[in-house]
Design a protein around this motif. Structure first.
Motif, PDB file in Angstrom:
ATOM      1  N   ALA A 155       0.825  -1.210   0.000  1.00 26.13           N
ATOM      2  CA  ALA A 155       0.000   0.000   0.000  1.00 26.13           C
ATOM      3  C   ALA A 155       0.855   1.255   0.000  1.00 26.13           C
ATOM      4  CB  ALA A 155      -0.930  -0.009   1.213  1.00 26.13           C
ATOM      5  N   TYR A 156       1.928   1.238   0.769  1.00 26.70           N
ATOM      6  CA  TYR A 156       2.777   2.423   0.873  1.00 26.70           C
ATOM      7  C   TYR A 156       3.440   2.731  -0.462  1.00 26.70           C
ATOM      8  CZ  TYR A 156       4.916   5.760   4.105  1.00 26.70           C
ATOM      9  OH  TYR A 156       5.254   6.908   4.781  1.00 26.70           O
ATOM     10  N   CYS A 157       3.946   1.715  -1.127  1.00 26.51           N
ATOM     11  CA  CYS A 157       4.591   1.933  -2.428  1.00 26.51           C
ATOM     12  C   CYS A 157       3.579   2.272  -3.505  1.00 26.51           C
ATOM     13  CB  CYS A 157       5.413   0.704  -2.820  1.00 26.51           C
ATOM     14  SG  CYS A 157       6.916   0.488  -1.835  1.00 26.51           S
ATOM     15  N   ARG A 158       2.386   1.667  -3.451  1.00 29.19           N
ATOM     16  CA  ARG A 158       1.362   1.992  -4.431  1.00 29.19           C
ATOM     17  C   ARG A 158       0.967   3.465  -4.349  1.00 29.19           C
ATOM     18  NH1 ARG A 158       0.732  -0.221  -8.762  1.00 29.19           N
ATOM     19  NH2 ARG A 158       1.246   1.907  -9.303  1.00 29.19           N
ATOM     20  N   GLU A 159       0.818   3.954  -3.125  1.00 26.57           N
ATOM     21  CA  GLU A 159       0.453   5.355  -2.938  1.00 26.57           C
ATOM     22  C   GLU A 159       1.545   6.278  -3.475  1.00 26.57           C
ATOM     23  OE1 GLU A 159      -0.841   8.450   0.661  1.00 26.57           O
ATOM     24  OE2 GLU A 159      -0.509   6.328   1.089  1.00 26.57           O
ATOM     25  N   ALA A 160       2.810   5.935  -3.197  1.00 25.44           N
ATOM     26  CA  ALA A 160       3.922   6.763  -3.671  1.00 25.44           C
ATOM     27  C   ALA A 160       4.007   6.752  -5.192  1.00 25.44           C
ATOM     28  CB  ALA A 160       5.228   6.278  -3.055  1.00 25.44           C
ATOM     29  N   LEU A 161       3.826   5.595  -5.787  1.00 28.24           N
ATOM     30  CA  LEU A 161       3.877   5.489  -7.248  1.00 28.24           C
ATOM     31  C   LEU A 161       2.755   6.288  -7.903  1.00 28.24           C
ATOM     32  CD1 LEU A 161       4.658   1.676  -7.541  1.00 28.24           C
ATOM     33  CD2 LEU A 161       6.179   3.511  -8.300  1.00 28.24           C
ATOM     34  N   ASP A 162       1.561   6.137  -7.380  1.00 24.13           N
ATOM     35  CA  ASP A 162       0.428   6.846  -7.969  1.00 24.13           C
ATOM     36  C   ASP A 162       0.601   8.361  -7.840  1.00 24.13           C
ATOM     37  OD1 ASP A 162      -0.587   4.377  -8.535  1.00 24.13           O
ATOM     38  OD2 ASP A 162      -2.201   4.445  -7.051  1.00 24.13           O
ATOM     39  N   ALA A 163       1.107   8.795  -6.687  1.00 23.69           N
ATOM     40  CA  ALA A 163       1.305  10.230  -6.474  1.00 23.69           C
ATOM     41  C   ALA A 163       2.350  10.795  -7.435  1.00 23.69           C
ATOM     42  CB  ALA A 163       1.717  10.493  -5.026  1.00 23.69           C
ATOM     43  N   ALA A 164       3.314   9.965  -7.831  1.00 19.38           N
ATOM     44  CA  ALA A 164       4.371  10.409  -8.740  1.00 19.38           C
ATOM     45  C   ALA A 164       4.002  10.208 -10.209  1.00 19.38           C
ATOM     46  CB  ALA A 164       5.665   9.664  -8.426  1.00 19.38           C
ATOM     47  N   GLY A 165       2.807   9.704 -10.462  1.00 17.10           N
ATOM     48  CA  GLY A 165       2.355   9.527 -11.834  1.00 17.10           C
ATOM     49  C   GLY A 165       2.633   8.170 -12.434  1.00 17.10           C
ATOM     50  N   PHE A 166       3.133   7.216 -11.644  1.00 14.45           N
ATOM     51  CA  PHE A 166       3.470   5.895 -12.168  1.00 14.45           C
ATOM     52  C   PHE A 166       2.340   4.907 -11.858  1.00 14.45           C
ATOM     53  CE2 PHE A 166       7.640   7.913 -11.452  1.00 14.45           C
ATOM     54  CZ  PHE A 166       8.126   7.870 -12.748  1.00 14.45           C
ATOM     55  N   THR A 167       1.157   5.239 -12.357  1.00 10.27           N
ATOM     56  CA  THR A 167      -0.011   4.420 -12.049  1.00 10.27           C
ATOM     57  C   THR A 167       0.007   3.064 -12.756  1.00 10.27           C
ATOM     58  OG1 THR A 167      -1.227   5.549 -13.817  1.00 10.27           O
ATOM     59  CG2 THR A 167      -1.472   6.420 -11.579  1.00 10.27           C
ATOM     60  N   ASP A 168       0.801   2.940 -13.811  1.00 11.37           N
ATOM     61  CA  ASP A 168       0.848   1.686 -14.559  1.00 11.37           C
ATOM     62  C   ASP A 168       1.981   0.767 -14.109  1.00 11.37           C
ATOM     63  OD1 ASP A 168      -1.343   2.351 -16.104  1.00 11.37           O
ATOM     64  OD2 ASP A 168      -0.141   3.264 -17.693  1.00 11.37           O
ATOM     65  N   THR A 169       2.808   1.204 -13.189  1.00 10.06           N
ATOM     66  CA  THR A 169       3.895   0.353 -12.708  1.00 10.06           C
ATOM     67  C   THR A 169       3.314  -0.769 -11.859  1.00 10.06           C
ATOM     68  OG1 THR A 169       5.436   2.214 -12.693  1.00 10.06           O
ATOM     69  CG2 THR A 169       6.050   0.272 -11.398  1.00 10.06           C
ATOM     70  N   VAL A 170       3.715  -1.993 -12.173  1.00 12.57           N
ATOM     71  CA  VAL A 170       3.171  -3.186 -11.515  1.00 12.57           C
ATOM     72  C   VAL A 170       3.900  -3.446 -10.199  1.00 12.57           C
ATOM     73  CG1 VAL A 170       2.928  -5.704 -11.735  1.00 12.57           C
ATOM     74  CG2 VAL A 170       2.487  -4.208 -13.719  1.00 12.57           C
ATOM     75  N   ILE A 171       3.135  -3.799  -9.181  1.00 12.07           N
ATOM     76  CA  ILE A 171       3.721  -4.209  -7.900  1.00 12.07           C
ATOM     77  C   ILE A 171       3.550  -5.709  -7.720  1.00 12.07           C
ATOM     78  CG2 ILE A 171       3.414  -4.149  -5.394  1.00 12.07           C
ATOM     79  CD1 ILE A 171       2.989  -1.192  -5.555  1.00 12.07           C
ATOM     80  N   MET A 172       4.681  -6.384  -7.548  1.00  8.12           N
ATOM     81  CA  MET A 172       4.679  -7.791  -7.181  1.00  8.12           C
ATOM     82  C   MET A 172       5.002  -7.882  -5.687  1.00  8.12           C
ATOM     83  SD  MET A 172       7.031 -10.971  -8.482  1.00  8.12           S
ATOM     84  CE  MET A 172       8.555 -10.121  -8.109  1.00  8.12           C
ATOM     85  N   GLY A 173       4.046  -8.340  -4.916  1.00  3.82           N
ATOM     86  CA  GLY A 173       4.278  -8.494  -3.486  1.00  3.82           C
ATOM     87  C   GLY A 173       4.868  -9.855  -3.175  1.00  3.82           C
ATOM     88  N   TYR A 174       5.981  -9.847  -2.451  1.00  6.62           N
ATOM     89  CA  TYR A 174       6.517 -11.124  -1.963  1.00  6.62           C
ATOM     90  C   TYR A 174       5.653 -11.524  -0.772  1.00  6.62           C
ATOM     91  CZ  TYR A 174      10.786 -11.145  -4.814  1.00  6.62           C
ATOM     92  OH  TYR A 174      11.684 -11.204  -5.845  1.00  6.62           O
ATOM     93  N   THR A 175       4.530 -12.140  -1.079  1.00  5.38           N
ATOM     94  CA  THR A 175       3.503 -12.430  -0.086  1.00  5.38           C
ATOM     95  C   THR A 175       3.986 -13.433   0.954  1.00  5.38           C
ATOM     96  OG1 THR A 175       1.690 -11.872  -1.551  1.00  5.38           O
ATOM     97  CG2 THR A 175       1.236 -13.499   0.168  1.00  5.38           C
ATOM     98  N   ALA A 176       4.568 -14.517   0.498  1.00  3.85           N
ATOM     99  CA  ALA A 176       5.055 -15.567   1.394  1.00  3.85           C
ATOM    100  C   ALA A 176       6.542 -15.776   1.135  1.00  3.85           C
ATOM    101  CB  ALA A 176       4.284 -16.859   1.176  1.00  3.85           C
ATOM    102  N   LYS A 177       7.347 -14.988   1.813  1.00  6.69           N
ATOM    103  CA  LYS A 177       8.805 -15.130   1.713  1.00  6.69           C
ATOM    104  C   LYS A 177       9.306 -15.641   3.059  1.00  6.69           C
ATOM    105  CE  LYS A 177      13.104 -12.671   0.691  1.00  6.69           C
ATOM    106  NZ  LYS A 177      13.721 -11.361   0.358  1.00  6.69           N
TER     107      LYS A 177
END
Length: 346
Positions: free
Chosen positions: A177-199
């Motif tokens: 969520a934190y990185c998604r908010e930062a990306l969207d605020a900077a205009g990078f709404t299409d950048t994909v986030i891969m979460g390391y869900t179970a590491k």
């Protein structure tokens, strides 16, 4: 009289290579494979890794050459890890536009950005002098929320450098969520986030420590998952999906096939897995000792991930396997063409 009840003989479907191929439940394709790559600042030539035969720390030039080879083989994507010359407690090189990882991302984006998916590892362990995945507090523990600030800055820097996918591998609570908010605020709404869900806090990462020149003392058990826990992975999955992860990851692969299968059943987004350095090393060293057949063991391990439900696999064999799959497909096509020509002549 037949000793087999009725006429049920599953072996009928195994009698020839062509029949086995026809009824295969899962298949490998070059586009299923992602190649992890290491690029190190200050090298004049690629540096082989003793714990991972066939894998190197790249220069920028050799990185581009190897990336082109992977793309030509049809590999689905490239995951970059950067190793800077200078490390400090906050990993300041991680979000520096002139840092080695961001320079490498820009290089690949400029040359291959239209031809493949460029991915970046978003974590601090390669960049910190203490080797942890986050910022430390005064007591020496990883400070989750202070680390999120660093991750947000890294996310924007990596997206700006040209990464299509950001691999959030640090296992901090709230990182997606934190990185998604930062990306969207900077205009990078299409950048994909891969979460390391179970590491998981795994012993199978050993050779990777050499690959990134890790400075780590101790372990990462306070933020990576306990190998004893499976249900916890599903809790992490729910959180990552709620925070907006576009892809989720299970890492390592073979020791956690049960977790991978469960995540794949429940996830509404693509699921990937990482065949980590220790898994790679086990097969390479066992094959070198003559204990197993190398190519068959590689294929079997990759098929196990597909059977468990993964959509893509990060593997250090990505280029090699993709080239072999291409050659096999070309051979099958050639054989089919020859047979058709022979039939036409009749």
């Amino acid at each position: 009289m037949s000793l087999v009840p009725g006429s049920v003989r599953p072996r009928r479907l195994r009698t020839t290579p062509a029949l086995r191929r026809l009824v295969s439940e899962v298949r490998l394709h070059p586009a299923d494979l992602v190649l992890p790559m290491f690029v190190k600042e200050g090298l004049s030539e690629p540096l082989p890794l003793s714990g991972m035969p066939g894998v190197v720390q790249h220069t920028l030039d050799s990185l581009l050459e190897a990336a082109r080879e992977a793309v030509a083989a049809g590999v689905g994507g490239l995951m970059l890890f950067g190793i800077p010359e200078h490390k400090d407690p906050i990993g300041s090189q991680a979000d520096d536009p002139q840092g080695i990882l961001n320079r490498a991302l820009a290089l690949l984006h400029d040359h291959l950005g239209e031809d493949t998916v460029i991915m970046s590892d978003l974590c601090l362990d390669e960049f910190t002098s203490h080797g942890h995945c986050g910022v430390l507090d005064s007591a020496g523990a990883v400070d989750n929320d202070a680390t999120l600030e660093r991750y947000a800055s890294m996310a924007v820097a990596q997206a700006r450098a040209g990464a299509h996918v950001l691999g959030l591998s640090g296992m901090m609570d709230g990182q997606v969520a934190y990185c998604r908010e930062a990306l969207d605020a900077a205009g990078f709404t299409d950048t994909v986030i891969m979460g390391y869900t179970a590491k998981y806090a795994s012993a199978f990462y050993g050779p990777f420590r050499e690959a990134v020149d890790s400075e780590l003392q101790g372990d990462r058990k306070t933020y990576q998952q306990d190998p004893a826990n499976g249900r916890e992975a599903m809790r992490e999955l729910g959180l990552d999906l709620a925070e907006g992860a576009d892809v989720v990851m299970v890492k390592p692969g073979l020791p956690y096939l049960d977790v991978l299968a469960e995540v794949a059943r429940e996830s509404i987004v693509p699921v990937w897995t990482y065949q980590v350095s220790g898994e790679y090393a086990m097969i390479e060293f066992a094959a070198a000792a003559g204990a197993i057949d190398r190519e068959n063991a590689i294929e079997e391990s990759l098929l196990s991930f597909k059977r468990a439900g993964t959509d893509a696999i990060l593997t250090y064999w990505a280029t090699e396997v993709a080239q072999r799959l291409q050659a096999e497909a070309a051979g099958t096509t050639a054989a089919g063409g020859a047979a058709a020509a022979s039939g036409a002549r009749r």
